[in-house]
Motif scaffolding. Structure first.
Motif, PDB file in Angstrom:
ATOM      1  N   THR A 190     -36.324 -33.847  12.457  1.00 40.97           N
ATOM      2  CA  THR A 190     -36.301 -35.261  12.456  1.00 40.97           C
ATOM      3  C   THR A 190     -34.964 -35.902  12.642  1.00 40.97           C
ATOM      4  OG1 THR A 190     -36.268 -35.510  10.020  1.00 40.97           O
ATOM      5  CG2 THR A 190     -38.447 -35.714  10.924  1.00 40.97           C
ATOM      6  N   GLY A 191     -34.150 -34.870  12.767  1.00 43.20           N
ATOM      7  CA  GLY A 191     -32.549 -35.116  12.822  1.00 43.20           C
ATOM      8  C   GLY A 191     -31.772 -35.499  11.491  1.00 43.20           C
ATOM      9  N   ARG A 192     -32.499 -35.399  10.436  1.00 45.35           N
ATOM     10  CA  ARG A 192     -31.741 -35.771   9.288  1.00 45.35           C
ATOM     11  C   ARG A 192     -30.935 -34.569   8.735  1.00 45.35           C
ATOM     12  NH1 ARG A 192     -35.043 -36.578   4.158  1.00 45.35           N
ATOM     13  NH2 ARG A 192     -33.018 -36.960   3.164  1.00 45.35           N
ATOM     14  N   ALA A 193     -30.868 -33.481   9.428  1.00 44.75           N
ATOM     15  CA  ALA A 193     -29.953 -32.359   9.342  1.00 44.75           C
ATOM     16  C   ALA A 193     -29.785 -31.817  10.565  1.00 44.75           C
ATOM     17  CB  ALA A 193     -30.631 -31.430   8.244  1.00 44.75           C
ATOM     18  N   ASP A 194     -28.769 -31.024  10.696  1.00 45.18           N
ATOM     19  CA  ASP A 194     -28.274 -30.299  11.888  1.00 45.18           C
ATOM     20  C   ASP A 194     -28.766 -29.072  12.064  1.00 45.18           C
ATOM     21  OD1 ASP A 194     -26.495 -32.371  13.065  1.00 45.18           O
ATOM     22  OD2 ASP A 194     -25.384 -31.834  11.165  1.00 45.18           O
ATOM     23  N   VAL A 195     -28.790 -28.297  10.718  1.00 45.91           N
ATOM     24  CA  VAL A 195     -29.414 -26.899  10.835  1.00 45.91           C
ATOM     25  C   VAL A 195     -30.063 -26.360   9.476  1.00 45.91           C
ATOM     26  CG1 VAL A 195     -27.682 -25.694  12.159  1.00 45.91           C
ATOM     27  CG2 VAL A 195     -27.184 -26.104   9.835  1.00 45.91           C
ATOM     28  N   GLN A 196     -30.954 -25.365   9.495  1.00 51.05           N
ATOM     29  CA  GLN A 196     -31.413 -24.994   8.199  1.00 51.05           C
ATOM     30  C   GLN A 196     -31.417 -23.267   8.354  1.00 51.05           C
ATOM     31  OE1 GLN A 196     -35.835 -24.782   8.090  1.00 51.05           O
ATOM     32  NE2 GLN A 196     -35.850 -24.262   5.806  1.00 51.05           N
ATOM     33  N   PRO A 197     -30.596 -22.975   7.341  1.00 48.23           N
ATOM     34  CA  PRO A 197     -30.765 -21.374   7.389  1.00 48.23           C
ATOM     35  C   PRO A 197     -31.793 -20.752   6.976  1.00 48.23           C
ATOM     36  CG  PRO A 197     -29.269 -22.246   5.563  1.00 48.23           C
ATOM     37  CD  PRO A 197     -29.863 -23.428   6.107  1.00 48.23           C
ATOM     38  N   LEU A 198     -32.143 -19.690   7.436  1.00 49.20           N
ATOM     39  CA  LEU A 198     -33.320 -18.746   7.262  1.00 49.20           C
ATOM     40  C   LEU A 198     -33.087 -17.250   7.762  1.00 49.20           C
ATOM     41  CD1 LEU A 198     -36.436 -21.279   8.129  1.00 49.20           C
ATOM     42  CD2 LEU A 198     -35.731 -20.221   5.898  1.00 49.20           C
ATOM     43  N   VAL A 199     -33.690 -16.401   7.187  1.00 51.91           N
ATOM     44  CA  VAL A 199     -33.730 -15.060   7.727  1.00 51.91           C
ATOM     45  C   VAL A 199     -34.352 -15.154   9.107  1.00 51.91           C
ATOM     46  CG1 VAL A 199     -33.429 -13.728   5.631  1.00 51.91           C
ATOM     47  CG2 VAL A 199     -35.952 -14.451   6.346  1.00 51.91           C
ATOM     48  N   VAL A 200     -33.871 -14.285  10.018  1.00 56.57           N
ATOM     49  CA  VAL A 200     -34.297 -14.491  11.482  1.00 56.57           C
ATOM     50  C   VAL A 200     -35.821 -14.133  11.598  1.00 56.57           C
ATOM     51  CG1 VAL A 200     -33.891 -12.052  12.239  1.00 56.57           C
ATOM     52  CG2 VAL A 200     -33.400 -13.996  13.813  1.00 56.57           C
ATOM     53  N   THR A 201     -36.366 -13.180  10.865  1.00 55.83           N
ATOM     54  CA  THR A 201     -37.820 -13.059  10.956  1.00 55.83           C
ATOM     55  C   THR A 201     -38.781 -14.225  10.834  1.00 55.83           C
ATOM     56  OG1 THR A 201     -37.694 -12.121   8.700  1.00 55.83           O
ATOM     57  CG2 THR A 201     -37.895 -10.635  10.682  1.00 55.83           C
ATOM     58  N   LEU A 202     -38.264 -15.162   9.827  1.00 53.41           N
ATOM     59  CA  LEU A 202     -38.566 -16.569   9.631  1.00 53.41           C
ATOM     60  C   LEU A 202     -38.618 -17.585  10.688  1.00 53.41           C
ATOM     61  CD1 LEU A 202     -38.487 -16.626   5.762  1.00 53.41           C
ATOM     62  CD2 LEU A 202     -40.617 -15.919   7.126  1.00 53.41           C
ATOM     63  N   SER A 203     -37.175 -17.662  11.026  1.00 52.12           N
ATOM     64  CA  SER A 203     -36.935 -18.793  11.665  1.00 52.12           C
ATOM     65  C   SER A 203     -37.323 -18.565  13.187  1.00 52.12           C
ATOM     66  CB  SER A 203     -35.322 -18.821  11.688  1.00 52.12           C
ATOM     67  OG  SER A 203     -34.684 -17.590  12.402  1.00 52.12           O
ATOM     68  N   ALA A 204     -37.523 -17.379  13.846  1.00 48.26           N
ATOM     69  CA  ALA A 204     -37.786 -17.131  15.056  1.00 48.26           C
ATOM     70  C   ALA A 204     -39.382 -17.571  15.146  1.00 48.26           C
ATOM     71  CB  ALA A 204     -37.767 -15.676  15.400  1.00 48.26           C
ATOM     72  N   GLY A 205     -40.079 -17.233  13.985  1.00 47.93           N
ATOM     73  CA  GLY A 205     -41.736 -17.561  13.916  1.00 47.93           C
ATOM     74  C   GLY A 205     -41.851 -19.337  13.721  1.00 47.93           C
ATOM     75  N   ILE A 206     -41.142 -19.834  13.164  1.00 42.33           N
ATOM     76  CA  ILE A 206     -41.220 -21.378  13.070  1.00 42.33           C
ATOM     77  C   ILE A 206     -40.829 -21.898  14.324  1.00 42.33           C
ATOM     78  CG2 ILE A 206     -40.067 -23.381  11.947  1.00 42.33           C
ATOM     79  CD1 ILE A 206     -39.532 -21.687   9.399  1.00 42.33           C
ATOM     80  N   VAL A 207     -39.827 -21.560  15.135  1.00 39.94           N
ATOM     81  CA  VAL A 207     -39.384 -21.979  16.126  1.00 39.94           C
ATOM     82  C   VAL A 207     -40.511 -21.762  17.481  1.00 39.94           C
ATOM     83  CG1 VAL A 207     -37.599 -22.135  18.244  1.00 39.94           C
ATOM     84  CG2 VAL A 207     -36.987 -22.165  16.050  1.00 39.94           C
ATOM     85  N   LYS A 208     -41.017 -20.560  17.436  1.00 47.54           N
ATOM     86  CA  LYS A 208     -42.199 -20.134  18.173  1.00 47.54           C
ATOM     87  C   LYS A 208     -43.246 -21.005  18.158  1.00 47.54           C
ATOM     88  CE  LYS A 208     -44.009 -17.152  21.004  1.00 47.54           C
ATOM     89  NZ  LYS A 208     -43.629 -16.430  22.157  1.00 47.54           N
TER      90      LYS A 208
END
Length: 281
Positions: A190-208
């Motif tokens: 929603t643009g309230r934050a620029d980034v969220q740190p996560l381990v790559v196995t989780l971040s890749a799944g969310i963006v997918k």
């Protein structure tokens, strides 16, 4: 004919004695057995799994079958032991208690925090999972250091390893803390934050699943957290030594990398090329 109460007590005691004598010796010992002796005698390896924990754990609701990175690792270990794999269901929060209460022999997928190391033992790392960022579109930091500015807002779930990471690294960046990881993701979306740190196995799944959220970025230098197996604390170290040697062999033969990447593909449809090239497991 009515049996006298005293007679009933005698019969009950006799029945318990017969049951105890007929049970295997290892079953009578129960909690007194070390993990190594219990597995050796029973030929079963007890683990716990977390439903909805893909790519680490996933349960087929129709068949009850489990799959995932940690299930494949558990199957490999059970085969090496010549043991039957026994899987119970738990939660991330209860996994430590399951080990402490001797409900399971090992739990795959924990990282050793100072709090956990006080109550359970840990294996050597199975693999290192790189920290990454879900970054809003148009924002692609190349280094971790460049984000330490009041112009950058970072979203994390409070008390998590990600919260610890950014609290240690940053004094100038704005840090938004949320109760749930999903709320931190929404803040980026929603643009309230620029980034969220996560381990790559989780971040890749969310963006997918939802490309509209942003993109996966792995800033340099690579920072990572280890993924380990949790074990019960005990004086007999044979089980821990065996697990560590098994992990060392997996790593020597590069057997873990294809297990991780294969499950990312199978369970989350994430291809190798969708994981930043600098990341390996």
């Amino acid at each position: 004919m009515t049996t006298h109460p005293h007679r009933r007590l005698v019969l009950a005691a006799a029945a318990l004695t017969v049951a105890a004598l007929s049970a295997p010796a290892w079953a009578q010992a129960g909690a007194d057995l070390s993990t190594w002796d219990r597995i050796s005698n029973s030929k079963t390896l007890r683990i716990a799994a977390v439903a909805g924990g893909a790519p680490n754990y996933q349960k087929d609701l129709a068949t009850g079958e489990w799959s995932g990175i940690m299930i494949d690792l558990a199957k490999n270990l059970a085969t090496k032991l010549g043991a039957k794999l026994e899987i119970s269901e738990t939660t991330w929060g209860n996994a430590v208690l399951d080990l402490q209460s001797n409900k399971i022999d090992i739990f795959f997928g924990l990282n050793p925090t100072p709090q956990r190391e006080k109550v359970i033992a840990f294996s050597q790392p199975l693999f290192n999972n790189a920290y990454s960022l879900i970054a809003k579109k148009g924002f692609s930091p190349k280094t971790w250091a460049e984000m330490d500015t009041p112009a950058v807002t970072i979203a994390v779930d409070v008390g998590s390893s990600y919260d610890n990471l950014v609290t240690t690294m940053y004094t100038k960046a704005n840090i938004l803390r949320f109760e749930k990881s999903a709320d931190a993701t929404l803040a980026v979306q929603t643009g309230r934050a620029d980034v969220q740190p996560l381990v790559v196995t989780l971040s890749a799944g969310i963006v997918k699943k939802n490309p509209g959220i942003g993109q996966v970025v792995v800033p340099e230098p690579i920072k990572s957290t280890s993924t380990n197996a949790g074990l019960r604390m005990e004086s007999d170290q044979r089980w821990r030594a065996y697990v560590d040697e098994w992990i060392a062999e997996l790593r020597r033969t590069d057997a873990i990398n294809p297990i991780v990447l294969g499950n990312l593909d199978k369970l989350m449809n994430i291809k190798r090329e969708e994981i930043p090239a600098i990341v390996s497991f």
